[in-house]
Motif scaffolding. Structure first.
Motif, PDB file in Angstrom:
ATOM      1  N   THR A   3       0.845  -1.187   0.000  1.00 25.26           N
ATOM      2  CA  THR A   3       0.000   0.000   0.000  1.00 25.26           C
ATOM      3  C   THR A   3       0.872   1.223   0.000  1.00 25.26           C
ATOM      4  N   ILE A   7      -5.252   5.335   2.084  1.00 25.47           N
ATOM      5  CA  ILE A   7      -6.175   4.632   1.202  1.00 25.47           C
ATOM      6  C   ILE A   7      -7.609   4.860   1.659  1.00 25.47           C
ATOM      7  N   LYS A   9     -10.755   3.270   1.968  1.00 31.60           N
ATOM      8  CA  LYS A   9     -11.176   1.877   1.922  1.00 31.60           C
ATOM      9  C   LYS A   9     -12.588   1.694   1.405  1.00 31.60           C
ATOM     10  N   ARG A  13     -11.096   0.139  -5.900  1.00 32.10           N
ATOM     11  CA  ARG A  13      -9.687   0.213  -6.283  1.00 32.10           C
ATOM     12  C   ARG A  13      -9.410  -0.743  -7.438  1.00 32.10           C
ATOM     13  N   ASN A  14      -8.602  -0.294  -8.380  1.00 30.87           N
ATOM     14  CA  ASN A  14      -8.159  -1.176  -9.446  1.00 30.87           C
ATOM     15  C   ASN A  14      -7.193  -2.201  -8.869  1.00 30.87           C
ATOM     16  N   ALA A  52      -4.274  -4.681  -4.947  1.00 27.79           N
ATOM     17  CA  ALA A  52      -4.581  -3.380  -5.537  1.00 27.79           C
ATOM     18  C   ALA A  52      -3.372  -2.750  -6.216  1.00 27.79           C
ATOM     19  N   ASP A  54      -0.860   0.141  -6.845  1.00 24.54           N
ATOM     20  CA  ASP A  54      -0.281   1.224  -6.051  1.00 24.54           C
ATOM     21  C   ASP A  54       0.106   2.382  -6.959  1.00 24.54           C
ATOM     22  N   ARG A 145     -14.330  -4.077   1.348  1.00 19.87           N
ATOM     23  CA  ARG A 145     -13.406  -3.579   0.329  1.00 19.87           C
ATOM     24  C   ARG A 145     -14.038  -3.848  -1.030  1.00 19.87           C
ATOM     25  N   PHE A 147     -13.047  -3.952  -5.241  1.00 15.66           N
ATOM     26  CA  PHE A 147     -11.970  -3.932  -6.218  1.00 15.66           C
ATOM     27  C   PHE A 147     -12.533  -4.138  -7.624  1.00 15.66           C
TER      28      PHE A 147
END
Length: 237
Positions: A3, A7, A9, A13-14, A52, A54, A145, A147
């Motif tokens: 990470t 972030i 949360k 997120r990709n 994820a 970064d 989360r 994604f």
């Protein structure tokens, strides 16, 4: 899973996930590990390595880029420029969570990013030419989360070094092991992983990238199963 910075949360997120397929022409198996019981996302589940994207992933150079067809399909329904960091994230997460190297022998130029020092110490540069983009899935609403995950298939023959050496792996996943494809459903798997396994099983004997990429998209209104490049998902209501 690395990470960088603060972030959010609650945001989508990709992410990149790597499916390593071993002995595909014989008795095919896949590499999986178990998430911790206290993990916020999919606790106790057996999963593929991944995580994820970064911020630093966009700045890491690849020795070889993604195949053109996969690069093009990653652009579908996505911001342009995301293809490179997704590929970098896939290679980084594979290294961090399993200690396996997807790369080519070489020496890094300039300063090595912090997340890549141990990878660089192996004498390799990250290489994306063996990654095949084969699936995409968006985590449903209401999960702790979320994604937007792109799944990449890679042949174990393209991994550098000993395929059974996990000594460099972090503690993100436990019970790392090669699981026969025919036995994978005996493990405690997330639903989406079972769907992906069906796609992988259908591609075992085909080394070419898929003609279209399934996209399991969950949103607040409906769960939709689409195929990128405009192909409908067959036999799905």
């Amino acid at each position: 899973m690395s990470t960088t910075g603060t972030i959010d949360k609650t945001a989508i997120r990709n992410a990149a996930t790597v499916i390593v397929l071993r002995d595909r022409m014989g008795e095919p198996s896949i590499l999986m590990g178990q998430r911790g019981a206290k993990a916020a996302f999919m606790p106790n589940k057996f999963v593929f390595p991944g995580g994820a994207v970064d911020a630093d992933d966009a700045r890491v150079r690849l020795a070889t880029p993604l195949p053109a067809v996969c690069d093009g399909r990653l652009r579908d329904d996505s911001p342009d420029g995301l293809q490179h960091p997704l590929a970098v994230a896939a290679i980084r997460e594979l290294w961090e969570e399993t200690g396996l190297v997807l790369g080519t022998p070489g020496t890094w130029e300039g300063d090595v990013p912090e997340d890549w020092t141990t990878f660089a110490a192996t004498g390799h540069l990250p290489s994306a030419q063996s990654l095949q983009f084969v699936f995409r899935a968006l985590t449903p609403p209401g999960r702790p989360r979320r994604f937007d995950a792109r799944f990449f298939l890679v042949d174990a023959d393209d991994i550098q070094g000993d395929l059974d050496d996990f000594t460099h792996a972090s503690d993100e996943l436990s019970h790392l092991q090669w699981i026969k494809l025919t036995e994978a459903r005996q493990f405690d798997l997330p639903f989406i992983t079972e769907v992906v396994l069906a796609e992988v099983a259908g591609r075992v004997l085909d080394r070419d990238p898929p003609e279209s990429v399934p996209y399991f998209r969950n949103n607040d209104e409906a769960s939709l199963f689409l195929r990128l490049r405009g192909f409908p998902m067959p036999d799905h209501p």
